[in-house]
Design an enzyme around this catalytic site. Structure first.
Site, PDB file in Angstrom:
ATOM      1  N   LYS A 135       0.848  -1.203   0.000  1.00  0.00           N
ATOM      2  CA  LYS A 135       0.000   0.000   0.000  1.00  0.00           C
ATOM      3  C   LYS A 135       0.877   1.244   0.000  1.00  0.00           C
ATOM      4  CE  LYS A 135      -3.829  -2.349   2.239  1.00  0.00           C
ATOM      5  NZ  LYS A 135      -4.421  -2.804   3.503  1.00  0.00           N
ATOM      6  N   ASP A 173     -11.322   2.650   3.919  1.00  0.00           N
ATOM      7  CA  ASP A 173     -11.694   1.233   3.831  1.00  0.00           C
ATOM      8  C   ASP A 173     -13.208   1.080   3.631  1.00  0.00           C
ATOM      9  OD1 ASP A 173      -9.825  -0.856   3.921  1.00  0.00           O
ATOM     10  OD2 ASP A 173      -9.390  -0.512   6.042  1.00  0.00           O
ATOM     11  N   GLN A 214      -4.926  -1.567   9.559  1.00  0.00           N
ATOM     12  CA  GLN A 214      -4.813  -2.913   8.976  1.00  0.00           C
ATOM     13  C   GLN A 214      -5.412  -3.948   9.925  1.00  0.00           C
ATOM     14  OE1 GLN A 214      -3.703  -3.569   5.865  1.00  0.00           O
ATOM     15  NE2 GLN A 214      -4.014  -5.750   6.104  1.00  0.00           N
TER      16      GLN A 214
HETATM   17  N1  GUN Z   1      -7.014  -6.979   6.081  1.00  0.00           N
HETATM   18  C1  GUN Z   1      -7.327  -7.730   5.002  1.00  0.00           C
HETATM   19  N2  GUN Z   1      -7.975  -6.983   4.090  1.00  0.00           N
HETATM   20  C2  GUN Z   1      -8.076  -5.732   4.598  1.00  0.00           C
HETATM   21  C3  GUN Z   1      -8.628  -4.524   4.120  1.00  0.00           C
HETATM   22  O1  GUN Z   1      -9.194  -4.421   3.023  1.00  0.00           O
HETATM   23  N3  GUN Z   1      -8.518  -3.451   4.949  1.00  0.00           N
HETATM   24  C4  GUN Z   1      -7.932  -3.529   6.157  1.00  0.00           C
HETATM   25  N4  GUN Z   1      -7.882  -2.431   6.897  1.00  0.00           N
HETATM   26  N5  GUN Z   1      -7.402  -4.630   6.635  1.00  0.00           N
HETATM   27  C5  GUN Z   1      -7.482  -5.734   5.853  1.00  0.00           C
END
Ligand code: GUN
Length: 277
Positions: free
Chosen positions: A48, A115, A92
């Site tokens: 990311k 998100d 996350q």
């Molecule tokens: N963990 C796995 N997929 C995601 C996601 O799309 N967003 C976040 N914040 N954590 C994750």
């Protein structure tokens, strides 16, 4: 049969976003909080951050010890909610078990919730009025559009009912006026449901769960699963080799949905930037 090149579609989307960013007075800012040392999460966060930098965003990677208290984490979110350089906040998941993940998500300003997991944004998704939509399902919709797959009037089967993937995915397909069936782990005769589907989307985390003879000829198959097998290889939730000659289009793993999720996170951060101006 067409293998849907998620990497290429995502690259084009990231390129388009970076062109937009060049026109702005300041770079859009994304803060990503990683708690603890889960290796898969560390890889996602690194990817990311790299995508942010390549697109000209400001990225703030915040790494916290697994021992951080819930209160300290909420304070960190609060600080970012008020930071004018930060347009998007992503915590996350998963979080350590002593922290209530839902409480943390609800603490993120809905205007910075890139998100799309805050209840306010999920509520708007249900009303088809949202600005910040969960990245993976939204990325799947972008992918379907880019291969010319029309959702309206189609039979869509979603396997998996998680808050992150299955539920928002089903809502996206409904918003595009598909006819949606959502399967969960207790669904009887999943194979029979899948056989009716023009579009199948799977996100359950079970390697090769969807078998070749489940899928109708000409169906579009989207695989959101990423499973690491004991031999180190990565496979999805569908049996790709058995399905690829029946489907009209299918996503590979890796190189399918994964890259779309990250590109969509950038897209959401740009949307948040614009609505936070
Ligand atoms: N963990 C796995 N997929 C995601 C996601 O799309 N967003 C976040 N914040 N954590 C994750």
């Amino acid at each position: 049969m067409k293998i849907i090149d998620g990497k290429e579609i995502a690259k084009n989307l990231r390129l388009k976003i970076s062109e937009e960013v060049k026109k702005l007075d300041r770079p859009p800012g994304l803060a990503v909080i990683l708690v603890g040392e889960d290796p898969a999460s560390a890889v996602y966060v690194r990817n990311k951050e790299r995508a942010c930098n390549e697109a000209g965003f400001f990225s703030d990677k915040i790494i916290k010890s697994e021992n951080i208290t819930e209160e300290q984490l909420l304070e960190e979110v609060e600080r970012l909610n008020h930071d004018p350089q930060i347009d998007g906040i992503l915590v996350q998941l998963p979080l350590p078990s002593h922290i209530n993940a839902n409480k943390v998500i609800e603490h993120i300003s809905p205007l910075k919730d890139v998100d799309g997991f805050h209840s306010e944004n999920i509520g708007k998704l249900m009303q088809n009025k949202s600005h910040l939509r969960p990245c993976t399902p939204k990325g799947v919709m972008t992918m379907l559009a880019s291969i010319g797959c029309e959702v309206m009037g189609m039979n869509c089967v979603v396997i998996g009912a998680s808050n992150i993937v299955g539920r928002p995915m089903a809502m996206e397909l409904l918003n595009a006026r598909g006819t949606v069936t959502i399967c969960n782990s207790k669904t009887k005769n999943v194979a029979e449901k899948v056989m009716q589907a023009d579009i199948v989307v799977v996100g359950v985390g079970i390697p090769k769960m969807v078998k070749g003879d489940w899928v109708k000829d000409g169906a579009v198959v989207i695989d959101i699963g990423i499973n690491r097998l004991d031999d180190g290889s990565l496979v999805g939730d569908v049996d790709f080799d058995a399905i690829k000659d029946k489907a009209s289009a299918i996503t590979p793993v890796p190189g399918g949905v994964g890259p779309m999720t990250i590109a969509t996170l950038l897209e959401n951060t740009l949307i948040a930037y614009r609505q936070n101006l």
